[in-house]
Design a protein around this motif. Structure first.
Motif: not given
Length: 170
Positions: A146, A149, A152-153
Motif C-alpha cells: 500500500l 501504491i 506510485g499514485m
C-alpha cells in the motif's frame, strides 16, 4: 515538519493522536502546478518564481483555514484559540512550498538557467509529494504494498504535471 496531528480513536475507542499529511501532499502538488504554470509563460526571474511559490502557498493556506473555520465550524463558537489551532493545522500547505522555492533560489549555484531552475523546483516539489504520501501511508500502518501504491499514485499525478509542462512548452 509538514504534518498535523489529528485525534482519532483506536479499536477500543480511546483517543489517539495520528498525523495527517494531507496538507503536505496537497501543498507539494500545488507547488508543482505553480512551477509548471510559471514555466509556460517563458523566461522569468528566479525571485518571481520563489515569491510566486511562497505567496501561492500562503493564499491556499488562508483559503483552507477560512474553509475549515467557516465551513465545518459554523455551528461552533469561534475563538482565537480555534483560529490559531486551525491555522497551525493547515500550515503544511505553506511548508510544502518552501523546498521548491529554496531549490529555485539556489539553482544558480548549480549553473542552471531559468528552464533548469524550473525543472529543479518541479523535481523537488514532486519528490515532496511522493515522499509525504509514502510517509503518510507508512505512519497509518499501511503494508509495504500500500505504501508503494500511495507513492506510485502520487508519482502518477506528478507525471501528469510533468506531461503538461512538456506539452505546454512545445
Amino acid at each position: 515538519m509538514a504534518y498535523r496531528a489529528n485525534l482519532g480513536s483506536d479499536p477500543g475507542g480511546r483517543a489517539t493522536a495520528r498525523a495527517d499529511y494531507t496538507g503536505a501532499v496537497y501543498g507539494s502538488l500545488l507547488a508543482a502546478s505553480v512551477v509548471v504554470g510559471a514555466g509556460t509563460l517563458g523566461s522569468f526571474p528566479r525571485l518571481k518564481l520563489v515569491l510566486l511559490l511562497l505567496c501561492t502557498g500562503v493564499v491556499f493556506w488562508a483559503a483552507h483555514v477560512f474553509a475549515r473555520l467557516f465551513g465545518a465550524r459554523m455551528v461552533q463558537h469561534l475563538s482565537w484559540r480555534v483560529v490559531r489551532g486551525t491555522a497551525r493545522e493547515e500550515r503544511p500547505i505553506i511548508e510544502a512550498a518552501v523546498p521548491p522555492a529554496v531549490a529555485a533560489a539556489i539553482s544558480p549555484l548549480f549553473g542552471l538557467d531559468t528552464q533548469g531552475m524550473a525543472w529543479l523546483a518541479l523535481a523537488v516539489a514532486l519528490a515532496g509529494q511522493v515522499g509525504w504520501a509514502t510517509v503518510a501511508a507508512s505512519r497509518a500502518g499501511a503494508s509495504g504494498g500500500l505504501m508503494v501504491i500511495a507513492g506510485g499514485m502520487n508519482l502518477f499525478l506528478g507525471l501528469i504535471i510533468v506531461g503538461l509542462k512538456v506539452a505546454l512548452q512545445h
